[in-house]
Write a protein that holds these residues in place. Sequence first.
Motif, PDB file in Angstrom:
ATOM      1  N   LEU A  58       0.814  -1.215   0.000  1.00  0.00           N
ATOM      2  CA  LEU A  58       0.000   0.000   0.000  1.00  0.00           C
ATOM      3  C   LEU A  58       0.845   1.261   0.000  1.00  0.00           C
ATOM      4  O   LEU A  58       0.319   2.359  -0.165  1.00  0.00           O
ATOM      5  CB  LEU A  58      -0.936   0.001   1.215  1.00  0.00           C
ATOM      6  CG  LEU A  58      -1.963  -1.128   1.268  1.00  0.00           C
ATOM      7  CD1 LEU A  58      -2.793  -1.015   2.540  1.00  0.00           C
ATOM      8  CD2 LEU A  58      -2.860  -1.110   0.040  1.00  0.00           C
ATOM      9  N   ARG A  59       2.163   1.092   0.166  1.00  0.00           N
ATOM     10  CA  ARG A  59       3.058   2.244   0.165  1.00  0.00           C
ATOM     11  C   ARG A  59       2.948   3.026  -1.143  1.00  0.00           C
ATOM     12  O   ARG A  59       3.016   4.250  -1.159  1.00  0.00           O
ATOM     13  CB  ARG A  59       4.495   1.771   0.368  1.00  0.00           C
ATOM     14  CG  ARG A  59       5.500   2.885   0.627  1.00  0.00           C
ATOM     15  CD  ARG A  59       6.909   2.346   0.684  1.00  0.00           C
ATOM     16  NE  ARG A  59       7.448   2.140  -0.650  1.00  0.00           N
ATOM     17  CZ  ARG A  59       8.652   1.606  -0.883  1.00  0.00           C
ATOM     18  NH1 ARG A  59       9.377   1.176   0.121  1.00  0.00           N
ATOM     19  NH2 ARG A  59       9.096   1.469  -2.112  1.00  0.00           N
ATOM     20  N   ILE A  60       2.771   2.290  -2.250  1.00  0.00           N
ATOM     21  CA  ILE A  60       2.654   2.946  -3.554  1.00  0.00           C
ATOM     22  C   ILE A  60       1.422   3.845  -3.576  1.00  0.00           C
ATOM     23  O   ILE A  60       1.473   4.981  -4.047  1.00  0.00           O
ATOM     24  CB  ILE A  60       2.564   1.888  -4.670  1.00  0.00           C
ATOM     25  CG1 ILE A  60       3.845   1.034  -4.689  1.00  0.00           C
ATOM     26  CG2 ILE A  60       2.334   2.547  -6.015  1.00  0.00           C
ATOM     27  CD1 ILE A  60       5.102   1.810  -4.888  1.00  0.00           C
ATOM     28  N   MET A  61       0.304   3.316  -3.068  1.00  0.00           N
ATOM     29  CA  MET A  61      -0.917   4.118  -3.059  1.00  0.00           C
ATOM     30  C   MET A  61      -0.766   5.331  -2.140  1.00  0.00           C
ATOM     31  O   MET A  61      -1.333   6.396  -2.398  1.00  0.00           O
ATOM     32  CB  MET A  61      -2.093   3.262  -2.607  1.00  0.00           C
ATOM     33  CG  MET A  61      -2.334   2.044  -3.496  1.00  0.00           C
ATOM     34  SD  MET A  61      -3.712   1.037  -2.908  1.00  0.00           S
ATOM     35  CE  MET A  61      -3.379  -0.514  -3.743  1.00  0.00           C
ATOM     36  N   LYS A  62       0.018   5.172  -1.071  1.00  0.00           N
ATOM     37  CA  LYS A  62       0.214   6.287  -0.144  1.00  0.00           C
ATOM     38  C   LYS A  62       0.952   7.451  -0.801  1.00  0.00           C
ATOM     39  O   LYS A  62       0.849   8.586  -0.345  1.00  0.00           O
ATOM     40  CB  LYS A  62       0.986   5.813   1.089  1.00  0.00           C
ATOM     41  CG  LYS A  62       0.169   4.933   2.027  1.00  0.00           C
ATOM     42  CD  LYS A  62       0.986   4.523   3.243  1.00  0.00           C
ATOM     43  CE  LYS A  62       0.170   3.674   4.209  1.00  0.00           C
ATOM     44  NZ  LYS A  62       0.957   3.254   5.392  1.00  0.00           N
ATOM     45  N   ALA A  63       1.706   7.156  -1.865  1.00  0.00           N
ATOM     46  CA  ALA A  63       2.401   8.234  -2.561  1.00  0.00           C
ATOM     47  C   ALA A  63       1.419   9.235  -3.150  1.00  0.00           C
ATOM     48  O   ALA A  63       1.754  10.400  -3.357  1.00  0.00           O
ATOM     49  CB  ALA A  63       3.299   7.665  -3.663  1.00  0.00           C
ATOM     50  N   LEU A  64       0.188   8.773  -3.397  1.00  0.00           N
ATOM     51  CA  LEU A  64      -0.829   9.665  -3.953  1.00  0.00           C
ATOM     52  C   LEU A  64      -1.351  10.675  -2.934  1.00  0.00           C
ATOM     53  O   LEU A  64      -2.145  11.544  -3.290  1.00  0.00           O
ATOM     54  CB  LEU A  64      -1.988   8.837  -4.514  1.00  0.00           C
ATOM     55  CG  LEU A  64      -1.635   7.953  -5.726  1.00  0.00           C
ATOM     56  CD1 LEU A  64      -2.795   7.046  -6.078  1.00  0.00           C
ATOM     57  CD2 LEU A  64      -1.227   8.806  -6.917  1.00  0.00           C
ATOM     58  N   LYS A  65      -0.906  10.557  -1.674  1.00  0.00           N
ATOM     59  CA  LYS A  65      -1.300  11.570  -0.689  1.00  0.00           C
ATOM     60  C   LYS A  65      -0.606  12.893  -0.972  1.00  0.00           C
ATOM     61  O   LYS A  65      -1.045  13.945  -0.491  1.00  0.00           O
ATOM     62  CB  LYS A  65      -0.960  11.094   0.729  1.00  0.00           C
ATOM     63  CG  LYS A  65       0.525  11.105   1.044  1.00  0.00           C
ATOM     64  CD  LYS A  65       0.817  10.614   2.451  1.00  0.00           C
ATOM     65  CE  LYS A  65       2.315  10.634   2.758  1.00  0.00           C
ATOM     66  NZ  LYS A  65       2.616  10.155   4.109  1.00  0.00           N
ATOM     67  N   TYR A  66       0.500  12.839  -1.738  1.00  0.00           N
ATOM     68  CA  TYR A  66       1.175  14.079  -2.124  1.00  0.00           C
ATOM     69  C   TYR A  66       0.367  14.710  -3.249  1.00  0.00           C
ATOM     70  O   TYR A  66       0.181  14.099  -4.308  1.00  0.00           O
ATOM     71  CB  TYR A  66       2.613  13.795  -2.574  1.00  0.00           C
ATOM     72  CG  TYR A  66       3.462  13.247  -1.452  1.00  0.00           C
ATOM     73  CD1 TYR A  66       4.016  14.097  -0.502  1.00  0.00           C
ATOM     74  CD2 TYR A  66       3.689  11.885  -1.331  1.00  0.00           C
ATOM     75  CE1 TYR A  66       4.785  13.602   0.540  1.00  0.00           C
ATOM     76  CE2 TYR A  66       4.446  11.372  -0.290  1.00  0.00           C
ATOM     77  CZ  TYR A  66       4.998  12.237   0.646  1.00  0.00           C
ATOM     78  OH  TYR A  66       5.741  11.736   1.675  1.00  0.00           O
ATOM     79  N   PRO A  67      -0.154  15.916  -3.047  1.00  0.00           N
ATOM     80  CA  PRO A  67      -1.111  16.477  -4.010  1.00  0.00           C
ATOM     81  C   PRO A  67      -0.569  16.621  -5.420  1.00  0.00           C
ATOM     82  O   PRO A  67      -1.304  16.428  -6.381  1.00  0.00           O
ATOM     83  CB  PRO A  67      -1.469  17.838  -3.397  1.00  0.00           C
ATOM     84  CG  PRO A  67      -0.404  18.118  -2.398  1.00  0.00           C
ATOM     85  CD  PRO A  67       0.085  16.798  -1.904  1.00  0.00           C
ATOM     86  N   ASN A  68       0.724  16.931  -5.557  1.00  0.00           N
ATOM     87  CA  ASN A  68       1.243  17.099  -6.916  1.00  0.00           C
ATOM     88  C   ASN A  68       1.271  15.770  -7.663  1.00  0.00           C
ATOM     89  O   ASN A  68       1.023  15.710  -8.874  1.00  0.00           O
ATOM     90  CB  ASN A  68       2.639  17.732  -6.885  1.00  0.00           C
ATOM     91  CG  ASN A  68       3.649  16.871  -6.166  1.00  0.00           C
ATOM     92  OD1 ASN A  68       3.442  16.502  -5.009  1.00  0.00           O
ATOM     93  ND2 ASN A  68       4.738  16.537  -6.839  1.00  0.00           N
TER      94      ASN A  68
ATOM     95  N   LEU B 111      11.041  10.015  -2.679  1.00  0.00           N
ATOM     96  CA  LEU B 111      10.135   8.865  -2.605  1.00  0.00           C
ATOM     97  C   LEU B 111      10.668   7.646  -3.341  1.00  0.00           C
ATOM     98  O   LEU B 111       9.988   6.627  -3.415  1.00  0.00           O
ATOM     99  CB  LEU B 111       8.760   9.237  -3.188  1.00  0.00           C
ATOM    100  CG  LEU B 111       8.035  10.414  -2.535  1.00  0.00           C
ATOM    101  CD1 LEU B 111       6.675  10.588  -3.172  1.00  0.00           C
ATOM    102  CD2 LEU B 111       7.893  10.187  -1.034  1.00  0.00           C
ATOM    103  N   GLY B 112      11.864   7.746  -3.899  1.00  0.00           N
ATOM    104  CA  GLY B 112      12.388   6.618  -4.661  1.00  0.00           C
ATOM    105  C   GLY B 112      11.513   6.356  -5.882  1.00  0.00           C
ATOM    106  O   GLY B 112      11.156   7.265  -6.626  1.00  0.00           O
ATOM    107  N   GLY B 113      11.133   5.086  -6.077  1.00  0.00           N
ATOM    108  CA  GLY B 113      10.316   4.734  -7.232  1.00  0.00           C
ATOM    109  C   GLY B 113       8.824   4.826  -7.001  1.00  0.00           C
ATOM    110  O   GLY B 113       8.039   4.492  -7.892  1.00  0.00           O
ATOM    111  N   ASP B 114       8.420   5.281  -5.815  1.00  0.00           N
ATOM    112  CA  ASP B 114       6.985   5.287  -5.509  1.00  0.00           C
ATOM    113  C   ASP B 114       6.197   6.253  -6.383  1.00  0.00           C
ATOM    114  O   ASP B 114       5.019   6.031  -6.653  1.00  0.00           O
ATOM    115  CB  ASP B 114       6.768   5.655  -4.031  1.00  0.00           C
ATOM    116  CG  ASP B 114       7.227   4.556  -3.096  1.00  0.00           C
ATOM    117  OD1 ASP B 114       7.720   3.534  -3.600  1.00  0.00           O
ATOM    118  OD2 ASP B 114       7.098   4.729  -1.872  1.00  0.00           O
ATOM    119  N   GLY B 115       6.837   7.347  -6.820  1.00  0.00           N
ATOM    120  CA  GLY B 115       6.130   8.338  -7.615  1.00  0.00           C
ATOM    121  C   GLY B 115       5.640   7.782  -8.935  1.00  0.00           C
ATOM    122  O   GLY B 115       4.453   7.858  -9.265  1.00  0.00           O
TER     123      GLY B 115
END
Length: 515
Positions: A274-284, A425-429
Amino acid sequence: MDVGGFHEVPLDLRAITSEATSRQISRLQSRHSSVGDETSEPEVLHKTASEKDPKYARFSNKTKHVCLLISAMSGFLAPLSSLTILPAIPEIASRFNTTEEIINVSNAIYCVCMSLSPCIFSPCSDIYGRRYTFLFCSVMFCVSSALVAVSQNLAMFFVFRCMSGFFGTSFFSIGGHIVGDVYHPTQRGRAMAALVAGAQVGTGFGPVFGGIIVNFTSWRVILWVMMGAGAMVMVLAVFFLPETSVQTVHSLVLAEARKTNPSTRFVFVPFNPLRIMKALKYPNLSIDGFIAIATLYTMFQLQTPIRSVLEPRFHLDSPLYSGLFYLAPGMGYVTGSFIGGPWADWTVKRYMKKKGRRVPEDRLRTVLIPLGIMYPVSTMIYGWSIEYKKGGMAVPIIFLFMGGVAQTCIFPASNAYCVDSMPELGGDGIASSYFSRYVAAAVASASCLTSIKNIGLGWTCTITAIVLWIACGCAVVLIIWGEQMRIRALVKAGLRDADDLNSIQRQMVKRHKEI
């Protein structure tokens, strides 16, 4: 400490791994400290944004090009596997005694699995390395493609087709990581364009290839060809793809484990998908994700029903003829790949000269024309010309081509922005972007025929154009406010200093006064 020309700083676990990994390293450190080991904490190679950063000089240009070629070829597999069967949908439905809508649902489920893939394999590539993750996924793609080819019932077809999508899509996020590992941000636009071109060639020419196969032989041959293509990519990776990560999380954990047990060869590193989905918490990232969602949604909305809408419109009596219509967007994808990437890099360098620094959001200026004008207008003209039977074959061919050019001008900028805007964020973005866009592809695949039957192709394409215009508005928001939005979010997450935000605000005020 200096190792091989790289400067090292203490490991910041927030930026490269999950809480589970952090706890594991802490336990290992506690364990070896309890037996009297007073060595220093693990270290990670420092990454800077400077063009002199030795990280980008580790490989020769030839090796970089080979890495990019293999990544682009691998990106060819998932869309090829997804879209090659589109001309064969009536034959597959007949073989399994079902309807075309049900087979389109299988394509939607395939896209859902594509969206989940980055959640698993993007963290895996950070933890265990790009090369090992790439090789594992290529083997599993070959196996799953072969199992789809021998499917004896609809359930077997669904399950193994989903597996092929799950493993095949991993190459997108891994390829994005590889580009980020070896190419400097000012060169990433071209590299991302080449990466996107591999995927888009599969998207554009796969259905043509599928139409030819179905016309002369069985749809199962398509899957055997997919397996062969996957095997070829796997062999190239075995011999020519190096490990591009500067340092993997597994190597850090293993170094800690060996301080108490020198014979340790492997340590399982847990992670949270779920870490990948958490990257979407960053608005940009979520706003840029909507740009990717709108673009891929439009592509699947247009391409999935091509055979269903064009065969009755032009009285085509062979899957080969309707399959040839896919050549139009395919040629557009190839043409756009030579425009989008260099255009994005040129824009970044142009605004670097104006501002005296690189701002990742400036890259998104290149999407305004294709996203706000070319793609939505092409989509609407395509839909209404078929709805009212105007213009003959030339009109849909021309505007499918124009839409393909627009799409390939959008993706390089959007993908590169995910990689270089938040390196913390490494590769999460980039992985979060692929997750969100393939959810949109699943929705488009499952709903396109139903929408066309209920409201017509013209209104379906009009709604799609409106989605693209909203995405263009998102790009404008990022260009104007994205930098402050991004830095503020990173400061809140503890990944950047509050002084960075103050500095950005001062520079923006100064720039505003100059204007």
